[in-house]
Design a protein around this motif. Sequence first.
Motif, PDB file in Angstrom:
ATOM      1  N   LYS A 105      -3.445  15.542  16.542  1.00  0.00           N
ATOM      2  CA  LYS A 105      -2.211  14.865  16.092  1.00  0.00           C
ATOM      3  C   LYS A 105      -0.989  15.230  16.942  1.00  0.00           C
ATOM      4  N   LEU A 106      -1.075  16.333  17.720  1.00  0.00           N
ATOM      5  CA  LEU A 106       0.018  16.703  18.618  1.00  0.00           C
ATOM      6  C   LEU A 106      -0.198  16.135  20.024  1.00  0.00           C
ATOM      7  N   ARG A 107      -1.220  15.303  20.160  1.00  0.00           N
ATOM      8  CA  ARG A 107      -1.589  14.660  21.433  1.00  0.00           C
ATOM      9  C   ARG A 107      -2.072  15.671  22.477  1.00  0.00           C
ATOM     10  N   ILE A 108      -2.732  16.727  21.982  1.00  0.00           N
ATOM     11  CA  ILE A 108      -3.309  17.755  22.853  1.00  0.00           C
ATOM     12  C   ILE A 108      -4.829  17.633  22.764  1.00  0.00           C
ATOM     13  N   PRO A 109      -5.539  17.610  23.902  1.00  0.00           N
ATOM     14  CA  PRO A 109      -7.000  17.482  23.858  1.00  0.00           C
ATOM     15  C   PRO A 109      -7.641  18.730  23.245  1.00  0.00           C
ATOM     16  N   GLU A 110      -8.609  18.501  22.362  1.00  0.00           N
ATOM     17  CA  GLU A 110      -9.333  19.628  21.772  1.00  0.00           C
ATOM     18  C   GLU A 110     -10.793  19.263  21.559  1.00  0.00           C
ATOM     19  N   PRO A 111     -11.673  20.290  21.518  1.00  0.00           N
ATOM     20  CA  PRO A 111     -13.093  20.029  21.253  1.00  0.00           C
ATOM     21  C   PRO A 111     -13.297  19.629  19.791  1.00  0.00           C
ATOM     22  N   PRO A 112     -14.447  19.011  19.483  1.00  0.00           N
ATOM     23  CA  PRO A 112     -14.714  18.654  18.089  1.00  0.00           C
ATOM     24  C   PRO A 112     -14.919  19.921  17.256  1.00  0.00           C
ATOM     25  N   LEU A 113     -14.514  19.857  16.001  1.00  0.00           N
ATOM     26  CA  LEU A 113     -14.644  21.005  15.106  1.00  0.00           C
ATOM     27  C   LEU A 113     -16.121  21.226  14.776  1.00  0.00           C
ATOM     28  N   ASP A 114     -16.664  22.325  15.268  1.00  0.00           N
ATOM     29  CA  ASP A 114     -18.063  22.662  15.022  1.00  0.00           C
ATOM     30  C   ASP A 114     -18.118  24.164  14.814  1.00  0.00           C
ATOM     31  N   ILE A 115     -18.397  24.576  13.591  1.00  0.00           N
ATOM     32  CA  ILE A 115     -18.366  25.990  13.215  1.00  0.00           C
ATOM     33  C   ILE A 115     -19.287  26.832  14.109  1.00  0.00           C
ATOM     34  N   ARG A 116     -20.347  26.224  14.635  1.00  0.00           N
ATOM     35  CA  ARG A 116     -21.293  26.974  15.486  1.00  0.00           C
ATOM     36  C   ARG A 116     -20.682  27.322  16.835  1.00  0.00           C
ATOM     37  N   GLN A 117     -19.606  26.612  17.205  1.00  0.00           N
ATOM     38  CA  GLN A 117     -18.955  26.854  18.498  1.00  0.00           C
ATOM     39  C   GLN A 117     -17.701  27.730  18.384  1.00  0.00           C
ATOM     40  N   MET A 118     -17.420  28.195  17.154  1.00  0.00           N
ATOM     41  CA  MET A 118     -16.189  28.942  16.909  1.00  0.00           C
ATOM     42  C   MET A 118     -16.354  30.420  17.250  1.00  0.00           C
ATOM     43  N   ILE A 119     -15.263  31.037  17.751  1.00  0.00           N
ATOM     44  CA  ILE A 119     -15.249  32.479  17.984  1.00  0.00           C
ATOM     45  C   ILE A 119     -14.125  33.080  17.146  1.00  0.00           C
ATOM     46  N   THR A 120     -14.378  34.277  16.614  1.00  0.00           N
ATOM     47  CA  THR A 120     -13.320  34.952  15.854  1.00  0.00           C
ATOM     48  C   THR A 120     -12.437  35.723  16.839  1.00  0.00           C
ATOM     49  N   LEU A 121     -11.188  35.964  16.445  1.00  0.00           N
ATOM     50  CA  LEU A 121     -10.231  36.615  17.340  1.00  0.00           C
ATOM     51  C   LEU A 121     -10.714  37.989  17.796  1.00  0.00           C
ATOM     52  N   ASP A 122     -11.432  38.709  16.923  1.00  0.00           N
ATOM     53  CA  ASP A 122     -11.859  40.059  17.302  1.00  0.00           C
ATOM     54  C   ASP A 122     -12.989  40.061  18.335  1.00  0.00           C
ATOM     55  N   ARG A 123     -13.544  38.888  18.649  1.00  0.00           N
ATOM     56  CA  ARG A 123     -14.574  38.822  19.699  1.00  0.00           C
ATOM     57  C   ARG A 123     -13.988  38.370  21.044  1.00  0.00           C
ATOM     58  N   LEU A 124     -12.723  37.948  21.035  1.00  0.00           N
ATOM     59  CA  LEU A 124     -12.077  37.538  22.289  1.00  0.00           C
ATOM     60  C   LEU A 124     -11.669  38.769  23.099  1.00  0.00           C
ATOM     61  N   ASP A 125     -11.713  38.652  24.429  1.00  0.00           N
ATOM     62  CA  ASP A 125     -11.224  39.717  25.302  1.00  0.00           C
ATOM     63  C   ASP A 125      -9.801  39.429  25.773  1.00  0.00           C
ATOM     64  N   VAL A 126      -9.570  38.178  26.177  1.00  0.00           N
ATOM     65  CA  VAL A 126      -8.255  37.767  26.690  1.00  0.00           C
ATOM     66  C   VAL A 126      -7.914  36.406  26.098  1.00  0.00           C
ATOM     67  N   MET A 127      -6.642  36.218  25.749  1.00  0.00           N
ATOM     68  CA  MET A 127      -6.163  34.909  25.312  1.00  0.00           C
ATOM     69  C   MET A 127      -5.012  34.490  26.222  1.00  0.00           C
ATOM     70  N   MET A 128      -5.231  33.428  26.982  1.00  0.00           N
ATOM     71  CA  MET A 128      -4.178  32.856  27.814  1.00  0.00           C
ATOM     72  C   MET A 128      -3.292  31.999  26.916  1.00  0.00           C
ATOM     73  N   VAL A 129      -1.995  32.268  26.933  1.00  0.00           N
ATOM     74  CA  VAL A 129      -1.079  31.683  25.960  1.00  0.00           C
ATOM     75  C   VAL A 129      -0.080  30.757  26.667  1.00  0.00           C
ATOM     76  N   PRO A 130       0.087  29.529  26.154  1.00  0.00           N
ATOM     77  CA  PRO A 130       1.113  28.647  26.731  1.00  0.00           C
ATOM     78  C   PRO A 130       2.496  29.104  26.277  1.00  0.00           C
ATOM     79  N   LEU A 131       3.508  28.754  27.026  1.00  0.00           N
ATOM     80  CA  LEU A 131       4.875  29.080  26.628  1.00  0.00           C
ATOM     81  C   LEU A 131       5.831  28.127  27.313  1.00  0.00           C
TER      82      LEU A 131
END
Length: 197
Positions: A105-131
């Motif tokens: 809805k914000l006109r940003i491309p995103e993958p389809p919502l699929d719980i099997r493809q989700m990662i929890t924050l505690d499993r991430l090593d690095v998060m590249m953040v827009p600003l």
Amino acid sequence: MSQPSPLDRHSVRQHVRHLRRALTSEQQEQAADRLAEHAVNFAPLASAEHVALFLSVDGELNTRPLIARLWQQKKQLYLPVLHPFASGHLLFLRFTPDTPLALNKLRIPEPPLDIRQMITLDRLDVMMVPLVAFDATGQRLGMGGGFYDRTLQNWRQHGFLPVGLAHDCQQVDRLPAAEWDVPLPAVLTPSRLWQWE
């Protein structure tokens, strides 16, 4: 701390978005390639297995060259998806060369919502953040939706490293900070790495 007036933040946001959009396609391309080069040599990213990043919109630094390099290095990549029930929150889903993307809805491309493809924050090593803008203390100004401020609230407990990605022109002297703002420990631009911790 006194709250900055929304006008201050709005005018900084407008000004820097204008600067960013004024870059020519050639400048954008060179900046994206230079940033990808720096990023793959940045130790936390070089050693990371699970990396969250974003697809660029509105003149943001193009992350596609970096994504291509990280895929070559066999890293697992994840993109933000708007949370379907918790308004203002993000989920992170696996992103491969075959992942179909659709505009949210914000006109940003995103993958389809699929719980099997989700990662929890505690499993991430690095998060590249827009600003939209950052200052010399690591203070970050986003688009105003608060999505990343909420996501980054407890980044230390989750154990991932947030890294801002920006054009050099997005650095400002001092940002008006609000109490909910989460300063970044690092920002990468095409010309340099900024680190505060």
